[in-house]
Design an enzyme around this catalytic site. Structure first.
Site, short mmCIF file in Angstrom:
data_model
loop_
_atom_site.label_atom_id
_atom_site.label_comp_id
_atom_site.label_asym_id
_atom_site.label_seq_id
_atom_site.Cartn_x
_atom_site.Cartn_y
_atom_site.Cartn_z
CE1 TYR A 153 -3.57 2.34 -0.22
CE2 TYR A 153 -3.91 2.18 2.14
CZ TYR A 153 -4.27 2.70 0.92
OH TYR A 153 -5.31 3.58 0.83
CD GLU A 160 -2.32 5.24 -6.11
OE1 GLU A 160 -2.92 6.15 -5.52
OE2 GLU A 160 -2.60 4.03 -5.98
#
Length: 231
Positions: A153, A160
């Protein structure tokens, strides 16, 4: 997303969901294969993004079906949360990477990070859902489903944000890119740059909450006895 629990779907729905989740498992496995092949085959002339662009576009956008699954009650997922999860990923692929020239987000160091995190996460997640529909989930898959996020994660979020940062540099250099400026007939303005900045800032409150929620889910699934004691 496409969660499957004690609320059993009908035979046709179950068959469809099994095909969908198996298809996504194979699709993301292929993306991971392309990623590995790119880094192990030095004779390839294509960039990493050129290598995975089509398959990532297809299988990531196929997740839009999960919004329909939730909205129609085919799966008991929260529709609003599903919309957020799906569209946030699509925003990265379509609204950031594809929306900017290849020398920006597509060339960002965030690309290998998101491919690593997304592909491994989705292979495990969709395979878990597929096996769950067959009532045949081994413990190792459950453990991976609720453990690998601890590392993947943060890697994915970092990737991102790096892609967003590259897109921000593009939007800063070309202020009218994907923007609608005044004056115009509709007396309305839209700034692609501000959209990107706003999306990046949203990670500050959202990421910690989601990350802690996933830890709570991990305790609930892997150590239910301890969870009951806490309550």
């Amino acid at each position: 997303m496409t969660e499957v629990n004690s609320k059993k779907p009908g035979i046709l729905a179950k068959f469809y969901l099994a095909l969908y989740n198996l298809g996504q498992t194979l699709g993301w496995s292929y993306i991971l294969y392309q990623f590995i092949q790119h880094h192990t085959n030095s004779s390839l002339d294509a960039t990493l993004w050129n290598k995975v662009e089509l398959s990532l576009f297809v299988f990531q956008n196929a997740a839009v079906l999960e919004i329909m699954h939730a909205a129609t009650g085919l799966v008991p997922s929260n529709t609003i949360i599903t919309i957020f999860q799906v569209l946030s990923r699509i925003m990265i692929v379509v609204g950031v990477i594809l929306a900017t020239p290849y020398t920006y987000a597509a060339a960002s160091p965030g690309i290998p990070l998101i491919l690593t995190a997304w592909s491994i996460t989705e292979i495990i997640r969709y395979f878990y859902y597929f096996l769950n529909l067959l009532n045949a989930v081994p413990y190792i898959i459950i453990w991976l489903r609720y453990t690998t996020f601890i590392i993947l994660y943060p890697i994915g979020i970092t990737g991102e944000l790096l892609c967003y940062y590259a897109a921000v540099k593009y939007a800063s250099a070309y202020s009218n890119a994907w923007s609608y400026v005044l004056p115009n007939t509709w007396n309305f303005t839209f700034s692609y740059l501000y959209l990107l900045i706003g999306a990046m800032l949203s990670y500050i409150p959202i990421f910690p909450k989601l990350y802690m929620h996933m830890f709570a889910q991990r305790r609930k699934i892997l150590n239910p006895a301890a969870t009951k004691k806490v309550h």
